[in-house]
Motif scaffolding. Structure first.
Motif, PDB file in Angstrom:
ATOM      1  N   SER A  99       0.800  -1.227   0.000  1.00 30.92           N
ATOM      2  CA  SER A  99       0.000   0.000   0.000  1.00 30.92           C
ATOM      3  C   SER A  99       0.829   1.271   0.000  1.00 30.92           C
ATOM      4  O   SER A  99       0.269   2.367  -0.061  1.00 30.92           O
ATOM      5  CB  SER A  99      -0.948   0.003   1.206  1.00 30.92           C
ATOM      6  OG  SER A  99      -0.219   0.171   2.415  1.00 30.92           O
ATOM      7  N   VAL A 100       2.146   1.155   0.072  1.00 33.53           N
ATOM      8  CA  VAL A 100       2.993   2.346   0.108  1.00 33.53           C
ATOM      9  C   VAL A 100       4.030   2.312  -1.009  1.00 33.53           C
ATOM     10  O   VAL A 100       4.392   1.243  -1.502  1.00 33.53           O
ATOM     11  CB  VAL A 100       3.701   2.501   1.479  1.00 33.53           C
ATOM     12  CG1 VAL A 100       2.699   2.778   2.572  1.00 33.53           C
ATOM     13  CG2 VAL A 100       4.546   1.300   1.817  1.00 33.53           C
ATOM     14  N   SER A 101       4.509   3.499  -1.365  1.00 31.15           N
ATOM     15  CA  SER A 101       5.527   3.573  -2.412  1.00 31.15           C
ATOM     16  C   SER A 101       6.907   3.922  -1.863  1.00 31.15           C
ATOM     17  O   SER A 101       7.884   3.813  -2.593  1.00 31.15           O
ATOM     18  CB  SER A 101       5.112   4.590  -3.473  1.00 31.15           C
ATOM     19  OG  SER A 101       5.013   5.877  -2.907  1.00 31.15           O
ATOM     20  N   ASN A 102       6.986   4.330  -0.621  1.00 30.72           N
ATOM     21  CA  ASN A 102       8.287   4.624  -0.038  1.00 30.72           C
ATOM     22  C   ASN A 102       9.066   3.324   0.079  1.00 30.72           C
ATOM     23  O   ASN A 102       8.619   2.378   0.751  1.00 30.72           O
ATOM     24  CB  ASN A 102       8.128   5.293   1.333  1.00 30.72           C
ATOM     25  CG  ASN A 102       9.466   5.614   1.953  1.00 30.72           C
ATOM     26  OD1 ASN A 102      10.121   4.732   2.495  1.00 30.72           O
ATOM     27  ND2 ASN A 102       9.869   6.865   1.863  1.00 30.72           N
ATOM     28  N   VAL A 103      10.213   3.269  -0.559  1.00 32.01           N
ATOM     29  CA  VAL A 103      10.980   2.028  -0.651  1.00 32.01           C
ATOM     30  C   VAL A 103      11.420   1.524   0.721  1.00 32.01           C
ATOM     31  O   VAL A 103      11.322   0.321   1.004  1.00 32.01           O
ATOM     32  CB  VAL A 103      12.194   2.213  -1.591  1.00 32.01           C
ATOM     33  CG1 VAL A 103      13.065   0.980  -1.614  1.00 32.01           C
ATOM     34  CG2 VAL A 103      11.728   2.555  -2.991  1.00 32.01           C
ATOM     35  N   GLU A 104      11.889   2.416   1.578  1.00 35.75           N
ATOM     36  CA  GLU A 104      12.358   1.993   2.905  1.00 35.75           C
ATOM     37  C   GLU A 104      11.254   1.335   3.724  1.00 35.75           C
ATOM     38  O   GLU A 104      11.432   0.262   4.293  1.00 35.75           O
ATOM     39  CB  GLU A 104      12.890   3.198   3.702  1.00 35.75           C
ATOM     40  CG  GLU A 104      14.225   3.713   3.277  1.00 35.75           C
ATOM     41  CD  GLU A 104      14.622   4.891   4.149  1.00 35.75           C
ATOM     42  OE1 GLU A 104      15.376   4.668   5.122  1.00 35.75           O
ATOM     43  OE2 GLU A 104      14.148   6.010   3.860  1.00 35.75           O
ATOM     44  N   VAL A 105      10.105   1.982   3.766  1.00 37.88           N
ATOM     45  CA  VAL A 105       8.985   1.464   4.556  1.00 37.88           C
ATOM     46  C   VAL A 105       8.424   0.203   3.906  1.00 37.88           C
ATOM     47  O   VAL A 105       8.094  -0.767   4.590  1.00 37.88           O
ATOM     48  CB  VAL A 105       7.890   2.538   4.747  1.00 37.88           C
ATOM     49  CG1 VAL A 105       6.680   1.967   5.471  1.00 37.88           C
ATOM     50  CG2 VAL A 105       8.458   3.734   5.512  1.00 37.88           C
ATOM     51  N   GLN A 106       8.354   0.207   2.594  1.00 39.45           N
ATOM     52  CA  GLN A 106       7.845  -0.970   1.896  1.00 39.45           C
ATOM     53  C   GLN A 106       8.737  -2.186   2.153  1.00 39.45           C
ATOM     54  O   GLN A 106       8.248  -3.278   2.435  1.00 39.45           O
ATOM     55  CB  GLN A 106       7.746  -0.690   0.393  1.00 39.45           C
ATOM     56  CG  GLN A 106       7.058  -1.803  -0.372  1.00 39.45           C
ATOM     57  CD  GLN A 106       6.890  -1.466  -1.834  1.00 39.45           C
ATOM     58  OE1 GLN A 106       7.841  -1.021  -2.475  1.00 39.45           O
ATOM     59  NE2 GLN A 106       5.693  -1.671  -2.349  1.00 39.45           N
ATOM     60  N   GLU A 107      10.053  -2.000   2.083  1.00 40.00           N
ATOM     61  CA  GLU A 107      10.973  -3.112   2.330  1.00 40.00           C
ATOM     62  C   GLU A 107      10.912  -3.588   3.778  1.00 40.00           C
ATOM     63  O   GLU A 107      10.942  -4.789   4.046  1.00 40.00           O
ATOM     64  CB  GLU A 107      12.404  -2.720   1.950  1.00 40.00           C
ATOM     65  CG  GLU A 107      12.617  -2.617   0.451  1.00 40.00           C
ATOM     66  CD  GLU A 107      14.012  -2.150   0.069  1.00 40.00           C
ATOM     67  OE1 GLU A 107      14.810  -1.773   0.958  1.00 40.00           O
ATOM     68  OE2 GLU A 107      14.305  -2.137  -1.149  1.00 40.00           O
ATOM     69  N   ALA A 108      10.812  -2.653   4.715  1.00 41.66           N
ATOM     70  CA  ALA A 108      10.743  -3.032   6.127  1.00 41.66           C
ATOM     71  C   ALA A 108       9.446  -3.784   6.421  1.00 41.66           C
ATOM     72  O   ALA A 108       9.449  -4.780   7.154  1.00 41.66           O
ATOM     73  CB  ALA A 108      10.853  -1.787   7.012  1.00 41.66           C
ATOM     74  N   THR A 109       8.348  -3.335   5.844  1.00 39.18           N
ATOM     75  CA  THR A 109       7.063  -4.007   6.044  1.00 39.18           C
ATOM     76  C   THR A 109       7.062  -5.366   5.352  1.00 39.18           C
ATOM     77  O   THR A 109       6.549  -6.351   5.901  1.00 39.18           O
ATOM     78  CB  THR A 109       5.902  -3.136   5.523  1.00 39.18           C
ATOM     79  OG1 THR A 109       5.999  -1.842   6.110  1.00 39.18           O
ATOM     80  CG2 THR A 109       4.560  -3.737   5.884  1.00 39.18           C
ATOM     81  N   ALA A 110       7.668  -5.453   4.181  1.00 35.40           N
ATOM     82  CA  ALA A 110       7.769  -6.729   3.465  1.00 35.40           C
ATOM     83  C   ALA A 110       8.594  -7.729   4.264  1.00 35.40           C
ATOM     84  O   ALA A 110       8.288  -8.929   4.267  1.00 35.40           O
ATOM     85  CB  ALA A 110       8.358  -6.513   2.077  1.00 35.40           C
ATOM     86  N   ALA A 111       9.629  -7.255   4.958  1.00 32.62           N
ATOM     87  CA  ALA A 111      10.447  -8.155   5.781  1.00 32.62           C
ATOM     88  C   ALA A 111       9.618  -8.743   6.922  1.00 32.62           C
ATOM     89  O   ALA A 111       9.717  -9.943   7.224  1.00 32.62           O
ATOM     90  CB  ALA A 111      11.667  -7.405   6.332  1.00 32.62           C
TER      91      ALA A 111
END
Length: 157
Positions: A99-111
Motif C-alpha cells: 500500500s505504500v511507495s516509499n521504498v524503505e517502509v515498503q521493504e521493512a514491512t515486506a520483511a
C-alpha cells in the motif's frame, strides 16, 4: 494435546511479534500537504516520505494485530480454521507493504510479512500435517520476527 500446545505457542509468538509493530505511529497527521485534504491518502508516487508511508502502514498493522488477538488458540476450532485465521493476518501484512511507495517502509514491512509467512508455514505443518519437528526453527523465526518488527518500528518512530 501436543497440537493444542504447539498452536498456543505459535500463536503467542505471533502476537508478541505483532506487538512490536503496533507502537504509536509517528506524528502522521500533524503535517498537512499543500492540498489540505483530510481524507486518508494512499499515495502511489515515489516521493512518499517515510512519515507518510508509516502513517499508512502502521494503522494497517495495528488492525492486523487486533485480528491476531482473536485467533482461536484454545483448540476449540479445527486446525484448518486456526491456520486460515492466521493467514488472514499474514495477508494483511502483505497488503500493508503493497500500500505504500516509499521504498524503505515498503521493504521493512515486506520483511515483517516474510517472517510471518515463515511462521504461517510452521503453523500449517504443525497443526495440519501434525509434523512437530517443523517447530525446530521457531527460535530462528522468532528472532527474525523480532528483528524485522523492531526495524520497522524504529524506522517509523
Amino acid at each position: 494435546m501436543n497440537r493444542r500446545i504447539a498452536a498456543w505457542t505459535i500463536a503467542a509468538v505471533a502476537v508478541l511479534g505483532l506487538t512490536a509493530c503496533s507502537g504509536a505511529p509517528a506524528a502522521e497527521d500533524d503535517k498537512s500537504t499543500d492540498s489540505g485534504d483530510s481524507a486518508p491518502v494512499e499515495e502511489t508516487n515515489t516521493d512518499q516520505s517515510v512519515e507518510e508511508a508509516c502513517g499508512i502502514v502502521l494503522p494497517k498493522l495495528q488492525e492486523a494485530s487486533s485480528a491476531a488477538g482473536e485467533i482461536d488458540t484454545t483448540g476449540a476450532t479445527d486446525p484448518q480454521t486456526t491456520v486460515d485465521q492466521f493467514n488472514t493476518v499474514v495477508d494483511a501484512f502483505g497488503e500493508a507493504a503493497d500500500s505504500v511507495s516509499n521504498v524503505e517502509v515498503q521493504e521493512a514491512t515486506a520483511a515483517v510479512h516474510e517472517d510471518f509467512v515463515a511462521l504461517s508455514d510452521v503453523l500449517s505443518k504443525v497443526l495440519i500435517d501434525q509434523d512437530l519437528s517443523a517447530a525446530e526453527n521457531m527460535g530462528t523465526i522468532t528472532t527474525d520476527m523480532t528483528e524485522s518488527a523492531t526495524a520497522l518500528q524504529e524506522l517509523c518512530s
